[in-house]
Write a protein that holds these residues in place. Structure first.
Motif, PDB file in Angstrom:
ATOM      1  N   ASP A 179      26.327  19.688   2.187  1.00  0.00           N
ATOM      2  CA  ASP A 179      24.908  19.665   2.570  1.00  0.00           C
ATOM      3  C   ASP A 179      24.170  18.523   1.901  1.00  0.00           C
ATOM      4  OD1 ASP A 179      25.318  22.038   4.065  1.00  0.00           O
ATOM      5  OD2 ASP A 179      25.060  23.238   2.253  1.00  0.00           O
TER       6      ASP A 179
ATOM      7  N   ALA B 104      20.428  17.976   2.559  1.00  0.00           N
ATOM      8  CA  ALA B 104      19.443  18.969   2.124  1.00  0.00           C
ATOM      9  C   ALA B 104      19.017  18.689   0.683  1.00  0.00           C
ATOM     10  CB  ALA B 104      20.042  20.366   2.231  1.00  0.00           C
ATOM     11  N   PRO B 105      17.840  19.182   0.283  1.00  0.00           N
ATOM     12  CA  PRO B 105      17.436  19.017  -1.112  1.00  0.00           C
ATOM     13  C   PRO B 105      18.436  19.686  -2.050  1.00  0.00           C
ATOM     14  CG  PRO B 105      15.577  19.717   0.243  1.00  0.00           C
ATOM     15  CD  PRO B 105      16.797  19.839   1.095  1.00  0.00           C
ATOM     16  N   ILE B 106      18.669  19.093  -3.212  1.00  0.00           N
ATOM     17  CA  ILE B 106      19.572  19.679  -4.195  1.00  0.00           C
ATOM     18  C   ILE B 106      18.949  20.968  -4.714  1.00  0.00           C
ATOM     19  CG2 ILE B 106      20.665  19.340  -6.446  1.00  0.00           C
ATOM     20  CD1 ILE B 106      20.745  16.345  -5.832  1.00  0.00           C
ATOM     21  N   PRO B 107      19.636  22.097  -4.576  1.00  0.00           N
ATOM     22  CA  PRO B 107      19.022  23.387  -4.902  1.00  0.00           C
ATOM     23  C   PRO B 107      18.747  23.596  -6.388  1.00  0.00           C
ATOM     24  CG  PRO B 107      21.333  23.685  -4.307  1.00  0.00           C
ATOM     25  CD  PRO B 107      20.990  22.272  -4.003  1.00  0.00           C
ATOM     26  N   ASP B 108      19.572  23.027  -7.264  1.00  0.00           N
ATOM     27  CA  ASP B 108      19.372  23.201  -8.699  1.00  0.00           C
ATOM     28  C   ASP B 108      18.300  22.218  -9.174  1.00  0.00           C
ATOM     29  OD1 ASP B 108      19.621  22.793 -11.563  1.00  0.00           O
ATOM     30  OD2 ASP B 108      21.505  23.919 -11.454  1.00  0.00           O
ATOM     31  N   PRO B 109      17.156  22.697  -9.647  1.00  0.00           N
ATOM     32  CA  PRO B 109      16.061  21.788 -10.010  1.00  0.00           C
ATOM     33  C   PRO B 109      16.412  20.835 -11.147  1.00  0.00           C
ATOM     34  CG  PRO B 109      15.578  24.046 -10.693  1.00  0.00           C
ATOM     35  CD  PRO B 109      16.779  24.115  -9.820  1.00  0.00           C
TER      36      PRO B 109
ATOM     37  N   ALA C 262      18.572  18.149  -9.592  1.00  0.00           N
ATOM     38  CA  ALA C 262      17.711  17.334  -8.726  1.00  0.00           C
ATOM     39  C   ALA C 262      16.895  16.352  -9.557  1.00  0.00           C
ATOM     40  CB  ALA C 262      16.803  18.229  -7.898  1.00  0.00           C
TER      41      ALA C 262
ATOM     42  N   GLY D 269      28.363  22.679  -9.244  1.00  0.00           N
ATOM     43  CA  GLY D 269      28.448  23.775  -8.280  1.00  0.00           C
ATOM     44  C   GLY D 269      29.819  23.995  -7.693  1.00  0.00           C
TER      45      GLY D 269
END
Length: 468
Positions: free
Chosen positions: A71, A74-79, A82, A415
């Motif tokens: 993905d 998509a924005p990287i889910p882990d802030p 990110a 991840g």
């Protein structure tokens, strides 16, 4: 007066010494400074001191360690991750550094993209805040990893104080056997030297078996020099090196390339040059190899059995072996080919280049894997080349997942993890406890061997599969 014969290390080191202190430390000029997301500490130090990057034109940044394999749009889910990725982009932008970000077609693992972009050249000094910077020695460069404070020092000065290392030449002559790859060779070298056997040294790899390797194979060899404790690994440049570099984006072009090649031909070690140590191995004695423990030095032929600590005379080493076997869930005397695996990973800065993917796909083509797995190319160019050749379809048809460029499951920080207690056949470079995730069990091997394990669901001698 005839000049004293010099090694490849001597020539590169001497050409970069700017000053020498009374304690023997030398100030080395640095030709290439490679950065990844972990460099935020160093930029913080630079900002605190109010300094600018001394040579942004010799500094290159790439997001690789923490980026997701899936993905990508998509924005990287882990802030936190990110922030690290965006922070690298911000720091590069502020200082005018060439940045290979997630949207860049050249993005990938730093030790994959620098060679393929022509940033790594013979005779250069190359540093990065990552231990596997030894990879770049495959071109006859002196590449080594540095810490955060040293990264800040190079950013500010484009130079670094270093103590001259000792030299150790590993010579491998002869012909490698069928299905014996560069990964098998370097695992055999580490097993012979030990995990600390080359501490304080720069390894130079020589001999007909080394000269017969492709650049991809040489990169694999030098990549794992650090796993024997070496400061760096080097291979003398030759026609194979020059052919690989010609036409690369950052390599010299036209007449400048011809002049560069003429200079590079003077880099190989002179006849009669002295090394501090010499080790000789026979190519024909190297077999397809896997690790059984939690150090790369626990490498043995796949046809061997798990060793018995009670047969070890050194009590300390026997205790270490018992601890490894306990972590790995293995019993002494178990044939390695009887060891079942739960998944495979093909990728990393050791084995994610196009040659590696072709080798794995050659084993998997037309077959179905018995266990799940993830295949991650080392860069955008490698990914596109693999897809143009249909290799991604081979992996998918076999039941494996095809990821996007990055360090991925080599190190459990992005991840991509091996679940606790599971056993992974991996093309990576380290197998210490927790490397691929908490309580994950890692067996190191070549891409073809990992593909063979995927097919059978256990550690497997690829020579039994009848592959091309």
């Amino acid at each position: 007066m005839t000049a004293e014969p010099r090694t490849l290390l001597d020539k590169v080191w001497d050409a970069h010494v700017m000053a020498t202190r009374p304690d023997g430390q030398a100030l080395l000029a640095i030709d290439r400074h490679l950065l990844h997301e972990g460099s935020f500490h160093a930029f913080g130090m630079l900002d605190h001191a109010g300094r600018a990057v001394r040579r942004p034109d010799l500094t290159f940044a790439v997001a690789d360690h923490y980026v997701p394999s899936r993905d990508r749009g998509a924005p990287i889910p882990d802030p936190e991750i990110a922030t690290m990725v965006s922070g690298l982009a911000g720091n590069a932008g502020r200082h005018g550094i060439r940045h290979f970000g997630l949207e860049d077609p050249g993005q990938g693992i730093v030790h994959v993209i620098a060679p393929e972009q022509g940033l790594t050249l013979p005779g250069l000094t190359v540093v990065c805040g990552d231990s596997h910077t030894s990879t770049h020695g495959a071109f006859g460069a002196l590449g080594f990893g540095i810490g955060a404070t040293e990264v800040a020092h190079v950013l500010a000065t484009q130079a670094l104080w270093q103590r001259r290392p000792k030299s150790l030449r590993v010579t491998i002559d002869g012909r490698l056997g069928p299905h014996v790859a560069a990964k098998d060779v370097v695992l055999a070298i580490i097993a012979a030297l030990g995990a600390g056997g080359a501490v304080g040294h720069v390894l130079e790899y020589a001999g007909s078996a080394i000269r017969g390797l492709s650049m991809e194979g040489r990169l694999t060899i030098c990549n794992m020099s650090i796993e024997a404790g070496a400061r760096a690994g080097m291979i003398a440049p030759d026609d194979t090196t020059f052919a690989f570099l010609e036409g690369r984006p950052f390599a010299p072009r036209g007449d400048a390339f011809a002049r560069a090649v003429a200079a590079w031909r003077a880099l190989p070690t002179d006849d009669g040059a002295r090394f501090d140590r010499e080790v000789v191995l026979e190519a024909g004695a190297i077999a397809p190899t896997v690790t059984w423990g939690t150090s790369p030095e626990t490498a043995v032929p796949v046809t061997a059995a798990v060793p018995d600590p009670s047969a070890e005379a050194d009590g300390t080493k026997a205790g270490q072996m018992r601890a490894m076997l306990d972590y790995m869930g293995l019993a002494p005397g178990t044939p390695l080919e009887a060891v079942a695996i739960d998944r495979v990973f093909i990728g990393s800065c050791t084995n994610s280049r196009i040659e590696d993917l072709r080798a794995a796909a050659g084993v998997l083509r037309g077959r179905r894997a018995a266990v799940p797995g993830l295949v991650v190319p080392g860069s955008g160019p490698v990914r596109r080349q693999a897809e143009a050749e249909g290799l991604d379809a081979v992996f998918r048809d076999a039941g494996l997942e095809w990821g996007e460029p990055g360090c991925s499951m080599c190190v459990g920080i992005n991840g991509d993890l091996v679940p606790a207690g599971e056993r992974c056949a991996s093309t990576t470079n380290r197998n210490f406890p927790g490397r691929q995730g908490p309580n994950a069990r890692t067996h190191l091997m070549s891409p073809a061997m990992a593909a063979a394990a995927a097919l059978t669901g256990r550690l497997t001698d690829i020579r039994r599969l009848g592959t091309p």
